[in-house]
Scaffold this motif. Structure first.
Motif, PDB file in Angstrom:
ATOM      1  N   PRO A  35      19.960  95.750  32.337  1.00 20.01           N
ATOM      2  CA  PRO A  35      19.219  94.483  32.476  1.00 20.01           C
ATOM      3  C   PRO A  35      17.748  94.702  32.826  1.00 20.01           C
ATOM      4  CG  PRO A  35      20.584  94.836  34.409  1.00 20.01           C
ATOM      5  CD  PRO A  35      20.872  95.978  33.469  1.00 20.01           C
ATOM      6  N   ARG A  36      17.090  95.550  32.033  1.00 23.12           N
ATOM      7  CA  ARG A  36      15.664  95.791  32.239  1.00 23.12           C
ATOM      8  C   ARG A  36      14.992  95.852  30.877  1.00 23.12           C
ATOM      9  NH1 ARG A  36      13.828 100.789  35.593  1.00 23.12           N
ATOM     10  NH2 ARG A  36      11.957  99.502  35.800  1.00 23.12           N
ATOM     11  N   ALA A  37      13.799  95.253  30.786  1.00 25.33           N
ATOM     12  CA  ALA A  37      13.040  95.301  29.539  1.00 25.33           C
ATOM     13  C   ALA A  37      11.561  95.217  29.849  1.00 25.33           C
ATOM     14  CB  ALA A  37      13.448  94.149  28.623  1.00 25.33           C
ATOM     15  N   ASP A  63      15.386  92.105  34.452  1.00 22.79           N
ATOM     16  CA  ASP A  63      14.181  92.505  35.179  1.00 22.79           C
ATOM     17  C   ASP A  63      13.116  92.809  34.120  1.00 22.79           C
ATOM     18  OD1 ASP A  63      12.332  93.626  36.894  1.00 22.79           O
ATOM     19  OD2 ASP A  63      13.457  95.497  37.173  1.00 22.79           O
ATOM     20  N   VAL A  64      12.051  91.996  34.069  1.00 25.25           N
ATOM     21  CA  VAL A  64      11.083  92.078  32.971  1.00 25.25           C
ATOM     22  C   VAL A  64       9.739  92.627  33.441  1.00 25.25           C
ATOM     23  CG1 VAL A  64       9.845  90.794  31.199  1.00 25.25           C
ATOM     24  CG2 VAL A  64      12.174  90.119  31.808  1.00 25.25           C
ATOM     25  N   LEU A  65       9.231  93.604  32.711  1.00 22.78           N
ATOM     26  CA  LEU A  65       7.897  94.156  32.967  1.00 22.78           C
ATOM     27  C   LEU A  65       6.983  93.742  31.817  1.00 22.78           C
ATOM     28  CD1 LEU A  65       5.982  96.297  34.419  1.00 22.78           C
ATOM     29  CD2 LEU A  65       6.890  97.943  32.758  1.00 22.78           C
ATOM     30  N   THR A  97      15.940 101.442  29.290  1.00 24.49           N
ATOM     31  CA  THR A  97      15.084 100.260  29.364  1.00 24.49           C
ATOM     32  C   THR A  97      14.595  99.929  27.952  1.00 24.49           C
ATOM     33  OG1 THR A  97      14.368 100.933  31.577  1.00 24.49           O
ATOM     34  CG2 THR A  97      13.002  99.306  30.430  1.00 24.49           C
ATOM     35  N   THR A  98      14.732  98.660  27.549  1.00 19.92           N
ATOM     36  CA  THR A  98      14.360  98.256  26.187  1.00 19.92           C
ATOM     37  C   THR A  98      12.900  97.800  26.137  1.00 19.92           C
ATOM     38  OG1 THR A  98      16.638  97.616  25.680  1.00 19.92           O
ATOM     39  CG2 THR A  98      14.894  96.615  24.332  1.00 19.92           C
ATOM     40  N   LEU A  99      12.195  98.227  25.104  1.00 19.21           N
ATOM     41  CA  LEU A  99      10.841  97.726  24.865  1.00 19.21           C
ATOM     42  C   LEU A  99      10.919  96.584  23.854  1.00 19.21           C
ATOM     43  CD1 LEU A  99       8.435 100.804  24.664  1.00 19.21           C
ATOM     44  CD2 LEU A  99       9.625  99.806  26.597  1.00 19.21           C
ATOM     45  N   ILE A 100      10.257  95.481  24.167  1.00 20.73           N
ATOM     46  CA  ILE A 100      10.233  94.325  23.275  1.00 20.73           C
ATOM     47  C   ILE A 100       8.802  94.129  22.802  1.00 20.73           C
ATOM     48  CG2 ILE A 100      10.604  91.843  23.101  1.00 20.73           C
ATOM     49  CD1 ILE A 100      12.686  92.102  25.362  1.00 20.73           C
ATOM     50  N   ALA A 101       8.593  94.173  21.485  1.00 10.53           N
ATOM     51  CA  ALA A 101       7.270  93.933  20.912  1.00 10.53           C
ATOM     52  C   ALA A 101       7.129  92.445  20.632  1.00 10.53           C
ATOM     53  CB  ALA A 101       7.105  94.728  19.625  1.00 10.53           C
ATOM     54  N   PHE A 124      14.431  99.400  21.205  1.00 11.42           N
ATOM     55  CA  PHE A 124      13.389  98.378  21.125  1.00 11.42           C
ATOM     56  C   PHE A 124      13.767  97.235  20.198  1.00 11.42           C
ATOM     57  CE2 PHE A 124      11.668 100.066  17.230  1.00 11.42           C
ATOM     58  CZ  PHE A 124      10.656  99.217  16.786  1.00 11.42           C
ATOM     59  N   ILE A 125      13.090  96.115  20.424  1.00 11.73           N
ATOM     60  CA  ILE A 125      13.346  94.866  19.707  1.00 11.73           C
ATOM     61  C   ILE A 125      12.008  94.322  19.228  1.00 11.73           C
ATOM     62  CG2 ILE A 125      13.996  92.429  20.098  1.00 11.73           C
ATOM     63  CD1 ILE A 125      16.237  93.473  21.963  1.00 11.73           C
ATOM     64  N   GLN A 126      11.982  93.829  17.997  1.00 10.69           N
ATOM     65  CA  GLN A 126      10.753  93.269  17.431  1.00 10.69           C
ATOM     66  C   GLN A 126      10.809  91.739  17.481  1.00 10.69           C
ATOM     67  OE1 GLN A 126       7.978  94.637  16.190  1.00 10.69           O
ATOM     68  NE2 GLN A 126       8.429  96.578  15.144  1.00 10.69           N
ATOM     69  N   ILE A 127       9.798  91.126  18.082  1.00 11.11           N
ATOM     70  CA  ILE A 127       9.630  89.668  17.995  1.00 11.11           C
ATOM     71  C   ILE A 127       8.274  89.419  17.352  1.00 11.11           C
ATOM     72  CG2 ILE A 127       9.600  87.481  19.241  1.00 11.11           C
ATOM     73  CD1 ILE A 127      11.235  88.691  21.415  1.00 11.11           C
ATOM     74  N   PRO A 128       8.228  89.413  16.016  1.00 10.76           N
ATOM     75  CA  PRO A 128       6.953  89.275  15.311  1.00 10.76           C
ATOM     76  C   PRO A 128       6.442  87.835  15.384  1.00 10.76           C
ATOM     77  CG  PRO A 128       8.773  89.370  13.747  1.00 10.76           C
ATOM     78  CD  PRO A 128       9.365  89.630  15.101  1.00 10.76           C
ATOM     79  N   THR A 129       5.174  87.674  15.711  1.00 12.72           N
ATOM     80  CA  THR A 129       4.598  86.334  15.866  1.00 12.72           C
ATOM     81  C   THR A 129       3.517  86.032  14.833  1.00 12.72           C
ATOM     82  OG1 THR A 129       2.951  87.118  17.429  1.00 12.72           O
ATOM     83  CG2 THR A 129       5.038  86.330  18.359  1.00 12.72           C
TER      84      THR A 129
END
Lengths: 368, 368
Positions: A35-37, A63-65, A97-101, A124-129
């Motif tokens: 539960p960390r990203a 838990d978000v950084l 720990t997962t990196l979210i773009a 990692f996970i991509q959230i393209p905007t």
């Protein structure tokens, strides 16, 4: 919501396309191995979408950084990448720990590369905007940073666990950025999807008006095209190189103008026109085909003329291309309208294409 | 010549072990996908082995680019890595250009990482010239650079095409470097090869005298051990972590002292002794076992006492370890002599081990 699946054996993943997906944080939290990203974004996107995402994930016990980078292609460098590593190490981010773009192509490429090499690889996970990131750069696992001598020269093939394309984020996209994304959409039509090219000609006004149905279809069909090609050739040993249509010239334009002066999609647009000129000089497409291509690109608010660096400078810039083999530059060319191939060009054809497609007055965007 | 095969499906490769292999450049040239290679080495190794290798490859029609880096763990940084990229791009190295690492662990780790990310991946070959690199770091595809906050924090899993271990290069190895390599050899005995540990006890004098037969056996058996473990678990999801025996404490020593003050093998040696103290406090090995371990390490010219940073500083340094999961540090401990396992330790046991194994007078090498 539409789902496109990218089939890569154990590295397969879903591309989710729809409005207001950002609010569905359980789609993200369900994939986290701990539960960390860390959410990596830039100053522009942060003001719009960071806090709601942080709140939604926090509410699910994550838990978000947040890591906020400066905005722009000129920051796609090792120095900026190191800001990610500093933040991760400072917060003792771990291998699970997962990196979210959260952002456009620059954020996605840098976050993906950071994920590929931090502790030798984290999820990692991509959230393209941006439109460009939703239809192209977030899909397929190419990650990279630039080097002063060449674009995307340092990077990895590293696949995300999920791509979450929230079409609502396009509502806030500036027109110039929207057009840049259109360049990659048009590219899929030219690679090997004539029916999609013709659909784009018929629907370009609706798309530029950001009609939801048209946009959903264009993003889905683009992702289907990309997923099919990447699924066949993840590491670009063959057909995946077709996705570089317009990119050999385009990267030369971006590097030659200085990173960030022309947007990536603008370089690709003018680069596709140069590839079309070369293909016409080879007698493979007609004047009418060329007019249809430039007409659609122009209607998408994109440049159809490249900056006039002169042949020698273009040759020098293109010699750094990643597709060069034994000193031979490989170009993506058009066999006919809607069908591209990987080939080479004589200096004469390159000169001719540049003469036809460059202008001292070329500007990156019709809206610039 | 001895051959050890590392079995990783399509990424399998040979580890060749013997004297004067460097002169057999056809073993290298036969593997190159194009007749171009960059040899990455450091200032020390360059004076000894670079020119003969360049000449031998050039004689076989290979276009060779030498890249000479500064020598030392303190240069295992992004800045030094960038010297490789600058040279490759300046020379227009392509995706099929092979990188050859000629040197010890630092050169091998940095060259491997450069190969992993230059143009998203180019072929590479390891030519380890130190004992440590021949028995450990050149085998298994771990590549990395250091970050000021932690050792090997940025890197990739990226396998070479070939490892060519020329035992003749050990003739010029300084005693302190030779001992550092012995630490990793002893490690294999302690992980799960009691027979090898006992062989080492019986043959330590011959090894330290660099007896060719003894050395050949020790390098081959070490590579067999490593190849077996890596073949089972390339990406360190499980058993591969055993190879980190002594490394959690060891990395803390290296980082805490400042990179390059203690050699990596020296940190590992003192780290293994700390792991042994912890295991004894847990009642898993006897005083006699501990004496045998420290005896062998001492006989190999290695430190058996760690620098006395105090518990708090050790805890802080170890919290950055890549094996940390949900804040828990994983240690490699000894179940009995010659059999290690992955476990955790209470702060009390860590304190006890540090009290037993640290000294204010600890020096990196008995020869320093």
């Amino acid at each position: 919501m539409r789902t496109v699946k990218l089939e890569l054996g154990p590295d397969s993943y879903d591309i989710l396309i729809g409005r207001d997906l950002l609010a569905q944080a359980e789609r993200i939290s369900a994939l986290l191995p701990q539960p960390r990203a860390a959410i990596v974004t830039n100053t522009t996107v942060a003001t719009l979408y960071l806090q709601p995402l942080v709140d939604a994930l926090t509410a699910r016990g994550v838990d978000v950084l947040p890591i906020v980078l400066p905005d722009g292609e000129q920051y796609k460098t090792w120095e900026t990448l190191n800001l990610i590593f500093d933040a991760l190490l400072g917060a003792r981010a771990e291998r699970k720990t997962t990196l979210i773009a959260l952002g456009g192509g620059v954020v996605g490429d840098m976050t993906g590369f950071a994920a590929a090499v931090y502790q030798r690889g984290v999820p990692f996970i991509q959230i393209p905007t941006t439109l460009l990131a939703q239809v192209d750069s977030s899909v397929g696992g190419k990650t990279a940073i630039n080097h002063p001598l060449g674009k995307n020269m340092i990077g990895s093939f590293y696949q995300p666990q999920l791509v979450l394309a929230d079409l609502a984020t396009l509502d806030t996209l500036p027109p110039r950025e929207f057009s840049a994304g259109m360049a990659e959409i048009i590219k899929y039509g030219l690679i090997d999807d004539l029916a999609f090219f013709e659909w784009l000609e018929a629907n370009i006004d609706a798309l530029m008006a950001r009609d939801v149905a048209a946009l959903t279809y264009a993003v889905e069909r683009s992702c289907q095209n990309k997923a099919r090609i990447v699924g066949e050739d993840e590491k670009e040993q063959g057909v995946r190189a077709l996705l570089n249509l317009g990119h050999t010239f385009g990267h030369a334009i971006e590097t030659g103008m200085g990173y960030g002066v022309w947007l990536h999609g603008e370089g690709v647009a003018a680069g596709m026109v140069l590839a079309a000129h070369a293909s016409r000089l080879l007698g493979q497409i007609s004047d009418a085909d060329l007019q249809r291509i430039t007409g659609l690109i122009r209607a998408a608010g994109l440049p159809v003329q490249a900056p006039d660096f002169g042949y020698e400078r273009y040759a020098e810039l293109m010699a750094q291309d990643k597709k060069v083999d034994a000193g031979k530059i490989k170009f993506i060319l058009m066999q006919k309208l809607g069908q591209s191939y990987i080939g080479t060009l004589t200096p004469d054809i390159v000169r001719g294409a540049l003469q036809a497609g460059c202008s001292a007055d070329a500007v990156a965007s019709s809206l610039a």
